[in-house]
Design a protein around this motif. Structure first.
Motif, mmCIF file in Angstrom:
data_model
loop_
_atom_site.group_PDB
_atom_site.id
_atom_site.type_symbol
_atom_site.label_atom_id
_atom_site.label_comp_id
_atom_site.label_asym_id
_atom_site.label_seq_id
_atom_site.Cartn_x
_atom_site.Cartn_y
_atom_site.Cartn_z
ATOM 1 N N ALA A 135 0.967 -1.132 -0.006
ATOM 2 C CA ALA A 135 0.010 -0.284 0.109
ATOM 3 C C ALA A 135 0.887 1.191 -0.032
ATOM 4 C CB ALA A 135 -0.944 -0.019 1.282
ATOM 5 N N PHE A 136 0.333 2.398 -0.349
ATOM 6 C CA PHE A 136 0.811 3.676 -0.168
ATOM 7 C C PHE A 136 0.410 3.976 0.972
ATOM 8 C CE2 PHE A 136 1.610 3.729 -4.599
ATOM 9 C CZ PHE A 136 2.618 4.638 -5.074
ATOM 10 N N VAL A 137 1.191 4.615 1.852
ATOM 11 C CA VAL A 137 1.032 5.249 3.288
ATOM 12 C C VAL A 137 1.179 6.749 3.144
ATOM 13 C CG1 VAL A 137 1.446 5.659 5.679
ATOM 14 C CG2 VAL A 137 1.712 3.278 4.575
ATOM 15 N N VAL A 138 0.086 7.577 3.106
ATOM 16 C CA VAL A 138 0.031 8.970 3.256
ATOM 17 C C VAL A 138 -0.095 9.710 4.754
ATOM 18 C CG1 VAL A 138 -0.859 11.299 2.179
ATOM 19 C CG2 VAL A 138 -0.826 8.769 1.064
ATOM 20 N N SER A 139 0.694 10.447 5.419
ATOM 21 C CA SER A 139 0.955 10.627 6.642
ATOM 22 C C SER A 139 0.654 12.268 6.637
ATOM 23 C CB SER A 139 1.911 10.232 7.569
ATOM 24 O OG SER A 139 2.084 10.520 8.737
ATOM 25 N N ASP A 140 -0.214 12.854 7.586
ATOM 26 C CA ASP A 140 -0.409 14.063 7.780
ATOM 27 C C ASP A 140 0.803 14.264 9.051
ATOM 28 O OD1 ASP A 140 -0.839 16.604 8.934
ATOM 29 O OD2 ASP A 140 -3.186 16.175 8.938
ATOM 30 N N ARG A 141 1.779 14.774 8.614
ATOM 31 C CA ARG A 141 2.901 14.916 9.405
ATOM 32 C C ARG A 141 3.887 13.738 9.712
ATOM 33 N NH1 ARG A 141 3.364 20.075 10.582
ATOM 34 N NH2 ARG A 141 1.443 21.540 11.238
ATOM 35 N N PHE A 142 5.142 13.941 9.805
ATOM 36 C CA PHE A 142 5.940 12.844 10.149
ATOM 37 C C PHE A 142 7.192 13.494 10.798
ATOM 38 C CE2 PHE A 142 8.840 9.035 9.243
ATOM 39 C CZ PHE A 142 7.844 8.135 10.087
ATOM 40 N N THR A 143 8.315 13.170 10.662
ATOM 41 C CA THR A 143 9.766 13.388 11.591
ATOM 42 C C THR A 143 10.006 14.678 11.326
ATOM 43 O OG1 THR A 143 10.223 11.047 11.501
ATOM 44 C CG2 THR A 143 11.901 12.811 12.441
ATOM 45 N N ASP A 144 9.933 15.205 9.958
ATOM 46 C CA ASP A 144 10.186 16.647 9.598
ATOM 47 C C ASP A 144 9.602 17.622 10.555
ATOM 48 O OD1 ASP A 144 12.000 16.397 7.076
ATOM 49 O OD2 ASP A 144 9.997 15.490 6.541
ATOM 50 N N SER A 145 8.409 17.110 10.964
ATOM 51 C CA SER A 145 7.645 18.202 12.095
ATOM 52 C C SER A 145 8.463 18.342 13.481
ATOM 53 C CB SER A 145 6.208 17.892 12.454
ATOM 54 O OG SER A 145 5.287 17.923 11.230
ATOM 55 N N SER A 146 9.232 17.223 13.664
ATOM 56 C CA SER A 146 9.888 17.417 15.133
ATOM 57 C C SER A 146 10.964 18.249 14.828
ATOM 58 C CB SER A 146 10.432 15.968 15.614
ATOM 59 O OG SER A 146 9.297 15.140 15.763
ATOM 60 N N LEU A 168 8.469 10.801 -0.547
ATOM 61 C CA LEU A 168 8.160 11.956 -1.197
ATOM 62 C C LEU A 168 7.704 12.836 0.237
ATOM 63 C CD1 LEU A 168 7.333 13.960 -3.378
ATOM 64 C CD2 LEU A 168 5.249 12.870 -3.750
ATOM 65 N N THR A 169 7.902 14.142 0.313
ATOM 66 C CA THR A 169 7.495 15.192 0.972
ATOM 67 C C THR A 169 6.770 16.333 0.466
ATOM 68 O OG1 THR A 169 8.552 14.115 3.039
ATOM 69 C CG2 THR A 169 7.714 16.388 3.438
ATOM 70 N N LEU A 170 5.596 16.458 0.821
ATOM 71 C CA LEU A 170 5.230 17.663 0.084
ATOM 72 C C LEU A 170 4.820 18.717 1.247
ATOM 73 C CD1 LEU A 170 2.352 16.095 -2.027
ATOM 74 C CD2 LEU A 170 4.260 16.984 -2.933
#
Length: 222
Positions: free
Chosen positions: A101-112, A141-143
């Motif tokens: 599957a593709f996983v699309v996450s609202d925020r990840f480690t860049d937010s930390s 990919l990070t948007l």
């Protein structure tokens, strides 16, 4: 030996400040991927699992029932976020990626790096070490939804009845966060794509869908 950091080609994250329109963007990504026949898992941080959502309540607070009189130290905030992230990756992200599957996450480690690093002033190398040891995974990919702080905060002000701990910060905090996101995007152009989130929602949705389509077309998601 420090664990390796794996950049996974079917893992997509959405980043940006308050009021950047991540919900609109994440729905546009889901719709495009599903139109191409892909299995898609939408998730968020902090959160994504029952335990991680409980940690989210501790980190963000907001509603009167969740307020804690004791102030949350920046170091505690960071470690709680990474505890939630470690659980999220183990229970949701890795299993979904493993089945294709593709996983699309609202925020990840860049937010930390942006919020706890630039915003709170914590050591970026400590965050990098936690990223490798507790997470070990990075989006392919990070948007980055980039919007003027005042514009974003004006959008977010009427969204929630009770602003959370982060939303209650001052403008200078969010300026540091925005600059940190932009700097990370400049330093890693192979992963980041910057989206003008100051435009109307339809324009944001179209831009993020186009970036995802281009990413998938490059054939890096197998």
């Amino acid at each position: 030996m420090t664990p390796a950091l794996l950049r996974h080609p079917r893992f997509i994250s959405l980043e940006g400040g308050e009021g950047a329109g991540k919900t609109t963007a994440i729905n546009a990504i889901r719709d495009w991927l599903q139109s191409q026949g892909h299995d898609v898992v939408l998730t968020r941080e902090p959160g994504g699992t029952p335990l991680a959502e409980r940690i989210r309540e501790l980190v963000l607070g907001g509603a009167p029932a969740l307020e804690i009189e004791e102030p949350l130290a920046p170091e505690t905030e960071l470690l709680l976020v990474f505890a939630a992230r470690a659980q999220h990756v183990r229970e949701v992200v890795r299993p979904a990626l493993a089945r294709g599957a593709f996983v699309v996450s609202d925020r990840f480690t860049d937010s930390s790096y942006a919020y706890q690093g630039a915003g709170r002033g914590l050591d970026l190398q400590w965050i990098a070490d936690l990223e490798r040891r507790a997470v070990g995974l990075q989006p392919g990919l990070t948007l980055l939804l980039d919007v003027d702080v005042r514009v974003g905060r004006a959008r977010a002000s009427g969204r929630d009845l009770w602003p959370d701990r982060i939303e209650n910060e001052r403008d200078d905090f969010f300026e540091r966060v925005r600059e940190a996101f932009r700097r990370r995007a400049q330093d890693d152009p192979g992963r980041f794509r910057m989206i003008d989130a100051g435009q109307p929602p339809a324009g944001v949705a179209a831009d993020v869908a186009a970036q995802v389509a281009a990413f998938v077309a490059r054939g890096e998601t197998a």
